[in-house]
Design a protein around this motif. Structure first.
Motif, PDB file in Angstrom:
ATOM      1  N   VAL A 122      -8.676  -1.640  -5.848  1.00 16.12           N
ATOM      2  CA  VAL A 122      -8.225  -2.444  -4.705  1.00 16.12           C
ATOM      3  C   VAL A 122      -9.252  -3.536  -4.435  1.00 16.12           C
ATOM      4  O   VAL A 122     -10.456  -3.265  -4.347  1.00 16.12           O
ATOM      5  N   THR A 123      -8.768  -4.761  -4.316  1.00 12.83           N
ATOM      6  CA  THR A 123      -9.600  -5.889  -3.911  1.00 12.83           C
ATOM      7  C   THR A 123      -9.033  -6.467  -2.625  1.00 12.83           C
ATOM      8  O   THR A 123      -7.825  -6.719  -2.531  1.00 12.83           O
ATOM      9  N   ILE A 124      -9.880  -6.670  -1.636  1.00 10.00           N
ATOM     10  CA  ILE A 124      -9.465  -7.269  -0.368  1.00 10.00           C
ATOM     11  C   ILE A 124     -10.104  -8.645  -0.257  1.00 10.00           C
ATOM     12  O   ILE A 124     -11.314  -8.798  -0.402  1.00 10.00           O
ATOM     13  N   ILE A 125      -9.271  -9.656  -0.038  1.00 10.89           N
ATOM     14  CA  ILE A 125      -9.722 -11.045   0.095  1.00 10.89           C
ATOM     15  C   ILE A 125      -9.420 -11.515   1.508  1.00 10.89           C
ATOM     16  O   ILE A 125      -8.311 -11.321   2.013  1.00 10.89           O
ATOM     17  N   GLU A 132      -3.054  -2.420 -10.006  1.00  9.09           N
ATOM     18  CA  GLU A 132      -4.112  -2.907  -9.114  1.00  9.09           C
ATOM     19  C   GLU A 132      -3.472  -3.515  -7.879  1.00  9.09           C
ATOM     20  O   GLU A 132      -2.356  -4.050  -7.926  1.00  9.09           O
ATOM     21  N   LEU A 133      -4.186  -3.452  -6.766  1.00 11.52           N
ATOM     22  CA  LEU A 133      -3.770  -4.125  -5.538  1.00 11.52           C
ATOM     23  C   LEU A 133      -4.795  -5.196  -5.177  1.00 11.52           C
ATOM     24  O   LEU A 133      -5.996  -4.920  -5.147  1.00 11.52           O
ATOM     25  N   VAL A 134      -4.310  -6.400  -4.911  1.00 13.00           N
ATOM     26  CA  VAL A 134      -5.136  -7.485  -4.391  1.00 13.00           C
ATOM     27  C   VAL A 134      -4.514  -7.886  -3.064  1.00 13.00           C
ATOM     28  O   VAL A 134      -3.415  -8.437  -3.018  1.00 13.00           O
ATOM     29  N   LEU A 135      -5.201  -7.597  -1.977  1.00 10.47           N
ATOM     30  CA  LEU A 135      -4.630  -7.738  -0.637  1.00 10.47           C
ATOM     31  C   LEU A 135      -5.341  -8.852   0.123  1.00 10.47           C
ATOM     32  O   LEU A 135      -6.561  -8.852   0.240  1.00 10.47           O
ATOM     33  N   THR A 176       0.836  -1.206   0.000  1.00  8.83           N
ATOM     34  CA  THR A 176       0.000   0.000   0.000  1.00  8.83           C
ATOM     35  C   THR A 176       0.866   1.249   0.000  1.00  8.83           C
ATOM     36  O   THR A 176       0.634   2.187  -0.780  1.00  8.83           O
ATOM     37  N   ARG A 177       1.883   1.277   0.857  1.00 14.81           N
ATOM     38  CA  ARG A 177       2.790   2.428   0.894  1.00 14.81           C
ATOM     39  C   ARG A 177       3.556   2.550  -0.430  1.00 14.81           C
ATOM     40  O   ARG A 177       3.730   3.653  -0.964  1.00 14.81           O
ATOM     41  N   ALA A 178       4.015   1.431  -0.967  1.00 19.47           N
ATOM     42  CA  ALA A 178       4.776   1.466  -2.216  1.00 19.47           C
ATOM     43  C   ALA A 178       3.935   1.996  -3.369  1.00 19.47           C
ATOM     44  O   ALA A 178       4.436   2.710  -4.248  1.00 19.47           O
ATOM     45  N   ALA A 179       2.644   1.650  -3.365  1.00 17.30           N
ATOM     46  CA  ALA A 179       1.761   2.060  -4.453  1.00 17.30           C
ATOM     47  C   ALA A 179       1.535   3.562  -4.492  1.00 17.30           C
ATOM     48  O   ALA A 179       1.047   4.095  -5.494  1.00 17.30           O
ATOM     49  N   SER A 180       1.883   4.261  -3.419  1.00 15.74           N
ATOM     50  CA  SER A 180       1.785   5.726  -3.429  1.00 15.74           C
ATOM     51  C   SER A 180       2.991   6.360  -4.109  1.00 15.74           C
ATOM     52  O   SER A 180       2.990   7.567  -4.379  1.00 15.74           O
ATOM     53  N   GLU A 181       4.021   5.543  -4.394  1.00 13.94           N
ATOM     54  CA  GLU A 181       5.243   6.064  -5.010  1.00 13.94           C
ATOM     55  C   GLU A 181       5.546   5.433  -6.363  1.00 13.94           C
ATOM     56  O   GLU A 181       6.234   6.041  -7.193  1.00 13.94           O
TER      57      GLU A 181
END
Length: 303
Positions: free
Chosen positions: A251-254, A149-152, A139-144
């Motif tokens: 963002v998808t949260i599983i 897409e993020l799948v967490l 999440t922090r890396a995706a701000s830089e």
């Protein structure tokens, strides 16, 4: 007790610990995903990663969770299927798996920096899967770094309440610390932890899985990164729901339906705050991709 007898007893105990520590080192280490690993040089040491699939396909970076036996092996049941559609890149984080394990004072900020640099240098606007604590780093890396897409999977910024320097120092110590670490990562202990909060069903914790975790947890210098994890130094101060909501990426949260560290309700609230989609996979705990790989792949495909 006479001083000489006490001294001999203490010497014998130390000698026993030394001998036991030497005999509890794994001689061989198979690649975590069954394929030869490549090397990414980062801050002076080698990071091992597995690369599968067509390089012309979209990059998919798999970031494993952190525990005493962490490695990209947690994705072993899904990686081949994912590589049919994606160019999969799965590192072993510094201090874990096939990567070098220097005796650093590992921290959440170090892992955030690693994830940021790895995504920037080894991928091109990837889909990123982050498991548990590494989801916070992603999440922090995706701000830089640009990500598609993020799948967490069961994302959390914290695992251990507070930081405990004495605990970290104890586990880093050369004789007693190594002995305590070997107890923590014994096969019965690994099996207990997996059954308690890795898998929802005890029968899902196979002998092969325990054996692999034991192998990776008993490589040279294996205790240093887990020492920081156990002592709470790998956590970061973050409100993931808020930080995810500030990102301009899907963002998808599983979550595992049986997870308790934390519970699915935490994930739903996080998804609501972030404006993310949320999926719960029945009959799983913190490792739904390992326990129910078909259901996980279905959820990944439907996102």
């Amino acid at each position: 007790m006479r001083p000489r007898t006490l001294a001999l007893g203490a010497a014998g105990a130390v000698g026993g610990l030394l001998l036991g520590n030497r005999t509890l080192r794994a001689d061989e280490f198979e690649p975590p995903l069954g394929h030869e690993q490549a090397t990414f040089r980062w801050r002076g040491f080698d990071i091992a990663y597995t690369e599968l699939g067509d390089p012309d396909d979209q990059d998919l970076v798999l970031l494993h969770g952190l525990n005493a036996a962490g490695s990209s092996h947690e994705f072993v049941h899904v990686v081949e299927t994912l590589a049919e559609e994606y160019h999969v890149i799965a590192p072993d984080l510094p201090g874990f798996g096939g990567s070098e394990r220097p005796p650093l004072l590992y921290s959440g900020s170090l892992y955030t920096a690693f994830v940021t640099d790895f995504l920037r240098e080894q991928s091109d606007e990837p889909v990123v899967v982050g498991s548990s604590l590494t989801a916070a780093y992603a999440t922090r890396a995706a701000s830089e770094v640009p990500v598609a897409e993020l799948v967490l999977v069961c994302p959390t910024p914290t695992t251990i309440p507070g930081e405990h320097p004495f605990v970290r120092s104890l586990f880093r110590s050369p004789v007693l610390g190594e002995g305590l670490y070997n107890l923590l990562t014994s096969k019965p202990s690994i099996r207990w932890f997996l059954a308690d909060h890795g898998f929802s069903e005890t029968d899902a914790v196979t002998d092969d899985w325990v054996e692999y975790d034991w192998q990776t947890a008993h490589q040279p210098n294996a205790r240093f990164a887990p020492a920081s994890f156990i002592a709470g130094f790998l956590d970061i101060d973050a409100d993931l729901g808020v930080e995810l909501g500030e990102l301009d990426v899907p963002v998808t949260i599983i979550w595992g339906s049986e997870a308790e560290m934390p519970e699915p309700e935490v994930g739903r609230a996080m998804a609501d705050t972030a404006g993310a989609s949320f999926t719960s996979i029945d009959g799983t705990d913190l490792l739904p991709h390992a326990e129910q790989p078909t259901a996980f792949l279905d959820a990944f495909e439907r996102r």
